[in-house]
Write a protein that holds these residues in place. Structure first.
Motif, PDB file in Angstrom:
ATOM      1  N   GLU A 138      59.841  59.103  37.752  1.00  0.00           N
ATOM      2  CA  GLU A 138      59.899  57.585  37.271  1.00  0.00           C
ATOM      3  C   GLU A 138      59.354  56.515  38.637  1.00  0.00           C
ATOM      4  O   GLU A 138      59.416  55.309  38.390  1.00  0.00           O
ATOM      5  CB  GLU A 138      61.387  57.050  36.970  1.00  0.00           C
ATOM      6  N   ARG A 139      58.929  57.260  39.540  1.00  0.00           N
ATOM      7  CA  ARG A 139      58.473  56.323  40.616  1.00  0.00           C
ATOM      8  C   ARG A 139      57.379  55.256  40.351  1.00  0.00           C
ATOM      9  O   ARG A 139      57.136  54.272  40.769  1.00  0.00           O
ATOM     10  CB  ARG A 139      57.682  57.071  41.795  1.00  0.00           C
ATOM     11  N   ASN A 140      56.471  55.769  39.091  1.00  0.00           N
ATOM     12  CA  ASN A 140      55.137  54.998  38.920  1.00  0.00           C
ATOM     13  C   ASN A 140      55.359  54.113  37.515  1.00  0.00           C
ATOM     14  O   ASN A 140      54.439  53.948  36.680  1.00  0.00           O
ATOM     15  CB  ASN A 140      53.982  55.676  39.054  1.00  0.00           C
ATOM     16  N   ARG A 141      56.498  54.014  36.993  1.00  0.00           N
ATOM     17  CA  ARG A 141      56.716  53.226  36.025  1.00  0.00           C
ATOM     18  C   ARG A 141      56.032  51.766  35.587  1.00  0.00           C
ATOM     19  O   ARG A 141      56.034  51.142  36.737  1.00  0.00           O
ATOM     20  CB  ARG A 141      58.298  53.112  35.556  1.00  0.00           C
ATOM     21  N   ALA A 142      55.647  51.728  34.266  1.00  0.00           N
ATOM     22  CA  ALA A 142      54.976  50.226  34.324  1.00  0.00           C
ATOM     23  C   ALA A 142      55.754  49.315  33.720  1.00  0.00           C
ATOM     24  O   ALA A 142      56.483  49.710  32.654  1.00  0.00           O
ATOM     25  CB  ALA A 142      53.691  50.399  33.422  1.00  0.00           C
ATOM     26  N   ALA A 143      55.881  48.032  34.230  1.00  0.00           N
ATOM     27  CA  ALA A 143      56.829  47.089  33.553  1.00  0.00           C
ATOM     28  C   ALA A 143      56.134  46.272  32.437  1.00  0.00           C
ATOM     29  O   ALA A 143      56.799  45.905  31.509  1.00  0.00           O
ATOM     30  CB  ALA A 143      57.411  46.000  34.457  1.00  0.00           C
ATOM     31  N   ALA A 144      54.692  46.141  32.458  1.00  0.00           N
ATOM     32  CA  ALA A 144      53.917  45.618  31.453  1.00  0.00           C
ATOM     33  C   ALA A 144      53.416  46.551  30.198  1.00  0.00           C
ATOM     34  O   ALA A 144      53.883  47.571  30.276  1.00  0.00           O
ATOM     35  CB  ALA A 144      53.099  44.809  32.100  1.00  0.00           C
ATOM     36  N   GLY A 145      52.669  45.973  29.499  1.00  0.00           N
ATOM     37  CA  GLY A 145      51.909  46.813  28.536  1.00  0.00           C
ATOM     38  C   GLY A 145      52.819  46.749  27.187  1.00  0.00           C
ATOM     39  O   GLY A 145      53.800  46.257  27.223  1.00  0.00           O
ATOM     40  N   LEU A 146      52.018  47.145  26.136  1.00  0.00           N
ATOM     41  CA  LEU A 146      52.820  47.454  24.828  1.00  0.00           C
ATOM     42  C   LEU A 146      53.733  48.783  24.846  1.00  0.00           C
ATOM     43  O   LEU A 146      53.427  49.614  25.369  1.00  0.00           O
ATOM     44  CB  LEU A 146      51.937  47.552  23.802  1.00  0.00           C
ATOM     45  N   PRO A 147      55.078  48.466  24.257  1.00  0.00           N
ATOM     46  CA  PRO A 147      55.861  49.606  24.018  1.00  0.00           C
ATOM     47  C   PRO A 147      55.252  50.828  23.431  1.00  0.00           C
ATOM     48  O   PRO A 147      54.432  50.624  22.433  1.00  0.00           O
ATOM     49  CB  PRO A 147      57.002  49.031  23.494  1.00  0.00           C
ATOM     50  N   ARG A 148      55.353  51.942  23.857  1.00  0.00           N
ATOM     51  CA  ARG A 148      54.527  53.118  23.230  1.00  0.00           C
ATOM     52  C   ARG A 148      55.059  53.158  21.569  1.00  0.00           C
ATOM     53  O   ARG A 148      54.194  53.653  20.906  1.00  0.00           O
ATOM     54  CB  ARG A 148      54.819  54.489  23.861  1.00  0.00           C
ATOM     55  N   GLU A 149      56.117  52.798  21.264  1.00  0.00           N
ATOM     56  CA  GLU A 149      56.614  53.101  20.065  1.00  0.00           C
ATOM     57  C   GLU A 149      56.062  52.144  18.954  1.00  0.00           C
ATOM     58  O   GLU A 149      56.022  52.201  17.834  1.00  0.00           O
ATOM     59  CB  GLU A 149      58.264  52.969  19.842  1.00  0.00           C
ATOM     60  N   PHE A 150      55.329  50.913  19.693  1.00  0.00           N
ATOM     61  CA  PHE A 150      54.811  50.162  19.040  1.00  0.00           C
ATOM     62  C   PHE A 150      53.378  50.526  18.337  1.00  0.00           C
ATOM     63  O   PHE A 150      52.893  50.236  17.397  1.00  0.00           O
ATOM     64  CB  PHE A 150      54.564  48.754  19.786  1.00  0.00           C
ATOM     65  N   VAL A 151      52.501  51.591  19.380  1.00  0.00           N
ATOM     66  CA  VAL A 151      51.045  51.625  19.085  1.00  0.00           C
ATOM     67  C   VAL A 151      51.079  53.086  19.165  1.00  0.00           C
ATOM     68  O   VAL A 151      49.778  53.457  18.564  1.00  0.00           O
ATOM     69  CB  VAL A 151      50.469  51.099  20.080  1.00  0.00           C
TER      70      VAL A 151
END
Length: 475
Positions: free
Chosen positions: A267-280
């Motif tokens: 989890e070291r490189n998790r992204a805080a922004a962007g669209l949630p994957r379950e949306f798209v």
């Protein structure tokens, strides 16, 4: 000392020009793409682009590039009807290059990504995402690009330098044409080659590390990065927390030395922004990204092949529900869910009155199964599905998400109009309606309207005395 102003009424600066081997002259506009070999510019005719060498005639690098272009011209691209802008003339002055022809009304896919990203940063808004076609169009564009690359790879040819600058798409959000440019990188290379060409952000790690050259595997990596960006508005490696905190780690990200943003255990490189994957993304698409960016990071042969991407994207495109503006929604589309909640505006049930989900099965007559076959053995669930809404959907011999879907013939179209399920049967095709509680099957012809009654029904496509596809729904 400041710059002197131009005299009043002086003519504008003359645009640079090039000449081809057929006597054609082209005025060059602002560059739209560039790489180590050349620069791509539009011309005064929107149908044509020109790529000119970075190096003068006589330079060994230019001569090698010219030989590569000559080899590309012999490839079976046009006879296989692939939408790739091939050289139609060779530029001779002032530097070598070539002219390529495109369809009218196309723009670089980079424009789609930029508009969505800029609005997200400036306004914390998805207005740019929706204005460039929303989720449905993105899935269709990516699916079409996936099919083109699958066919190209089937010929043993890699594109070599896939990026949003080299993929052109329809300017109008109502259309989803896809064309590839920069064909001078095309090469016969299934596993490896001597060419080490890439666009920053999109090059595969093995190329970035200098270990291998371009191949169909590196195309797959580049496509996956583009697809992830297009859907989530994130780069799968450099949009994570590690690179955000230290920009010097960007090189390490491209080399594959740090985990991708959705790594299942790191989890070291998790992204805080962007669209949630379950949306798209459907679960199938999430799995493909996982296989590419995690399993395929250091083992290119483990990356999903382009046919898998195309099928998964077509299956996802078939699951779109329209969030109806007339009913207070945002006008976007979203992936079908039981909750019928649009993730882009938060409205609930805005597509419920004008959408229905159909499940796909295959039915086999007992004569094909043997004497011991039971009635339940005649039905095989394929796992494919289709949402039907106000826009007509073609019902083909093969369902979306299968290898043969694009080439299979359509037997009918179906849509919802005025509260009725409307079916238009193609002349001469066999479509049969089976309704729960009704013993007699009903052959359908022409246009048929079925009022909503909450009945369980099935649409059989094809001859009833042979195995055939069936769409099952409640209406």
């Amino acid at each position: 000392m400041g710059k002197t102003s131009e005299p009043a009424g002086s003519p504008p600066p003359r645009k640079p020009r090039v000449m081809d081997d057929k006597g054609g002259v082209y005025e060059l506009g602002k560059r739209i793409a560039e790489g180590g070999q050349g620069i791509v510019c539009p011309t005064q005719d929107p149908r044509f682009l020109v790529k000119v060498s970075r190096h003068p005639a006589g330079d060994p690098r230019t001569e090698a590039w010219s030989r590569q272009i000559a080899a590309v011209q012999q490839m079976p691209i046009e006879e296989n009807d692939l939408p790739i802008a091939m050289p139609v003339a060779l530029v001779t002055k002032p530097r070598p290059g070539y002219v390529m022809e495109l369809m009218d009304g196309l723009v670089p896919m980079e424009d789609v990504l930029r508009q969505a990203h800029e609005r997200l940063l400036a306004e914390d808004s998805l207005a740019g995402f929706l204005a460039t076609g929303g989720l449905a169009r993105r899935l269709r564009l990516l699916a079409r690009l996936g099919r083109v690359l699958a066919r190209l790879h089937g010929l043993g040819i890699a594109h070599g330098d896939l990026s949003p600058k080299n993929v052109f798409v329809s300017r109008s959000v109502e259309h989803d044409q896809v064309w590839l440019i920069d064909c001078d990188n095309l090469t016969y290379a299934v596993r490896n080659s001597d060419l080490q060409i890439y666009t920053p952000d999109y090059g595969a790690p093995e190329i970035f590390r200098g270990e291998l050259g371009i191949s169909t595997y590196t195309d797959i990596w580049s496509f996956a990065v583009m697809a992830f960006q297009t859907l989530t508005l994130l780069h799968p490696f450099k949009s994570g927390a590690l690179v955000d905190a230290d920009s010097e780690l960007e090189t390490a990200a491209f080399r594959g030395d740090i985990p991708w943003v959705d790594h299942d255990s790191d989890e070291r490189n998790r992204a805080a922004a962007g669209l949630p994957r379950e949306f798209v993304c459907t679960p199938q698409l999430v799995g493909l990204f996982q296989r590419c960016f995690q399993d395929g990071l250091s083992a290119p042969e483990r990356r999903p092949v382009m046919a898998e991407w195309a099928q998964a994207l077509e299956a996802a495109a078939a699951l779109q529900v329209q969030c109806e503006e007339d009913d207070g929604g945002c006008g976007s589309t979203f992936l079908w869910s039981e909750a019928m909640e649009c993730p882009f505006c938060g409205q609930v049930g805005r597509g419920a009155k004008s959408s229905v989900l159909m499940d796909h099965l295959v039915f086999a007559p007992k004569s094909f199964l043997g004497e011991d076959a039971k009635p339940q053995d005649q039905w095989t669930v394929t796992g494919q599905a289709q949402v039907v809404g106000v826009t007509p959907v073609s019902l083909r011999l093969s369902p979306p998400g299968t290898a043969s879907f694009p080439d299979s013939r359509a037997l009918a179209s179906v849509w919802i109009q005025g509260g009725a399920l409307t079916i238009q049967v193609v002349s001469g095709e066999n479509v049969t309606l089976q309704t729960s509680g009704v013993k007699q099957l009903e052959p359908l012809h022409g246009r048929v309207r079925l009022p909503a009654r909450g009945a369980r029904m099935a649409l059989h496509l094809g001859r009833l005395d042979a195995p055939h596809g069936v769409w099952r729904l409640t209406w």
